[in-house]
Design a protein around this motif. Structure first.
Motif, short mmCIF file in Angstrom:
data_model
loop_
_atom_site.label_atom_id
_atom_site.label_comp_id
_atom_site.label_asym_id
_atom_site.label_seq_id
_atom_site.Cartn_x
_atom_site.Cartn_y
_atom_site.Cartn_z
N LYS A 86 3.74 29.97 -42.35
CA LYS A 86 3.37 28.80 -43.04
C LYS A 86 4.39 27.53 -42.93
N PHE A 103 -2.38 28.42 -43.49
CA PHE A 103 -3.44 29.12 -43.42
C PHE A 103 -2.88 30.14 -42.45
N VAL A 104 -2.63 31.12 -42.70
CA VAL A 104 -2.63 32.93 -41.56
C VAL A 104 -3.86 34.24 -41.52
N ARG A 105 -4.12 34.08 -40.89
CA ARG A 105 -4.81 35.68 -41.49
C ARG A 105 -4.76 36.69 -41.12
N VAL A 106 -4.31 37.45 -42.25
CA VAL A 106 -3.83 39.33 -42.30
C VAL A 106 -4.61 40.50 -42.58
N VAL A 147 -2.84 36.83 -37.72
CA VAL A 147 -3.05 36.59 -36.45
C VAL A 147 -3.56 34.75 -37.52
N GLY A 198 -3.90 31.53 -35.83
CA GLY A 198 -4.05 30.74 -34.76
C GLY A 198 -3.74 30.42 -33.25
N LYS A 223 -3.26 17.20 -36.00
CA LYS A 223 -3.95 17.91 -37.62
C LYS A 223 -4.23 19.50 -37.04
N PRO A 224 -4.55 20.44 -37.99
CA PRO A 224 -4.75 21.83 -37.44
C PRO A 224 -6.60 21.67 -37.38
N LEU A 225 -6.82 22.08 -35.82
CA LEU A 225 -8.13 22.57 -35.33
C LEU A 225 -9.04 22.89 -36.89
N PHE A 226 -9.06 23.85 -37.90
CA PHE A 226 -9.95 24.46 -38.74
C PHE A 226 -9.24 24.61 -39.74
N GLN A 227 -9.77 23.93 -40.85
CA GLN A 227 -9.10 24.16 -42.21
C GLN A 227 -10.44 25.33 -43.11
N VAL A 228 -9.59 26.28 -44.21
CA VAL A 228 -10.65 27.55 -44.40
C VAL A 228 -10.66 26.88 -46.02
N ILE A 229 -11.89 27.23 -46.07
CA ILE A 229 -12.85 27.06 -47.66
C ILE A 229 -13.17 28.65 -47.94
#
Lengths: 268, 268
Positions: B155, B162-165, B229, B231, B262-268
């Protein structure tokens, strides 16, 4: 059905396929076990992981019904993993236990309305907002909420820890397209935005270079559009939970369990 | 090349394809513009969004080189969006400006080593840990770090939020498989775990029911495996940035810009 009657794996499969008729090309097959075996108990789950199969066996059931397939491939392609120990151990567990595993994917998606989408809408308490159930999507008209409010609401209702969002989280939305599972691809999702005058699409999973990039382009053009990505399991699990409730009612004299796993992903 | 020489769009394309030779079946085509046009300046980006094209035009360049395609489809299938205003506006912007847009996807992935993977490894400062560059993956042997430490390191290095784990974030890892872009699918990723004795795979994007579920099954069987993961864009952007540095050196008399979104996704 009457108490005391013997019910076989094939009987349960027939019951689940009956609302649709017989599909010619389908991934919904008996992945393991004997169709003529008497069913002693049923477990239902989204994904037949090794852990889910162990839990089903521990509960003493001999039929497991899941939405997804066994070996990490939509079409059960196991060529590249034949020598893999994770695959072999799973296969061994299944074969030695004799458990019947039926995949209910295409049929439940063809219930009217789609049983998976209907389960998601019910879990979200959004039934009264449905404008139209289309084949692969449902269109809803909600009281105005921002993208962030909708995301927080969904997280609470589905008990999930995160969603991924494209667009302005402060955008107020009313017209929403909902697509459970892997229906976030461009061919299905993108045309809905203009055709259905949507503010927001909520889908389970889709390729990152398709719908998310369309939404970004729309925003670059000054259009008010947004996207919420739930995750595949997160979008479909409610439909399978719903199915378990239905099966419990119809086969009330059999033990029927829903097995839920922890979320697959965590965000760091 | 000598200063004062006229360089055309075709010349630049030839330069970029040269390390590979000519591919027969490829998505790497000139998506817009005239191959014989003299290049006045070059912009390079990961994704040719509407905003990226506007920025390229604002910088006065007439050639844009991107890794992904224009219209939300790997194979440029626009059938379902011909009447869509977002598509039409984008097409109009491109056609009226006359900008040349070349997609560099298959070629750069066929550089030896893969130009996209090499860019990612360089951005992560992991060049000295490479054990082997395979065609679609690189195997690395890192000093022991936990999954969480690796995630936090990535990161920071890639400047992503963020990353997904999947798996235990406290798992210590040394043998790592790295797959940039959409190479997280089961056919490519799953066999690597046992073949290369990996603790961890890090990939850009892949179907949620494939490798992530395999990792969960492995964990259920008591194996020490994990997945990060990144992205899609997050895993491939560094490769295109690297390319921009290379193009700047070779065509040093031309203005060459890298455009980052800018990054495509944001995490909420």
């Amino acid at each position: 059905m009457k108490k005391g009657m013997k019910i076989t794996v094939q009987n349960v499969m027939d019951l689940l396929m009956e609302p649709v008729g017989r599909l010619q090309n389908t991934v919904d097959t008996l992945k393991s076990g004997d169709p003529d075996m008497e069913v002693k108990g049923i477990a239902i789950a989204f994904m037949p992981t090794y852990g889910v199969i162990q839990q089903a066996l521990a509960k003493g059931v001999n039929l497991l019904i899941t939405h997804e397939g066994l070996y990490y491939s939509h079409h059960d392609n196991t060529e590249t993993i034949e020598n893999d120990s994770v695959y072999q151990n799973k296969r061994k567990l299944i074969e030695e236990s004799g458990i019947a595993i039926f995949r209910l994917h295409d049929y439940i998606h063809r219930y009217r309305p789609d049983g998976i989408t209907a389960g998601l809408i019910q879990a979200l308490d959004w039934e009264s907002y449905v404008v139209e159930h289309q084949q692969a999507a449902s269109v809803l008209s909600l009281p105005v909420m921002t993208v962030r409010e909708i995301a927080e609401y969904i997280k609470r209702k589905l008990d999930i820890s995160f969603v991924r969002v494209v667009g302005n989280v402060s955008l107020p939305c009313t017209r929403i397209g909902l697509l459970a599972g892997y229906r976030g691809g461009g061919t299905l999702s993108i045309p809905l935005f203009e055709k259905e005058k949507l503010d927001l699409i909520i889908y389970g999973e889709g390729a990152e270079w398709e719908t998310p990039v369309y939404v970004r382009d729309a925003i670059h053009q000054g259009k008010q559009k947004a996207l919420i990505v739930l995750g595949h399991a997160e979008s479909e699990e409610s439909g399978m939970k719903n199915l378990a409730e239905g099966v419990k009612e119809i086969l009330s004299y059999l033990p029927v369990f829903y097995i839920q796993e922890k979320p697959l992903f965590q965000v760091i």
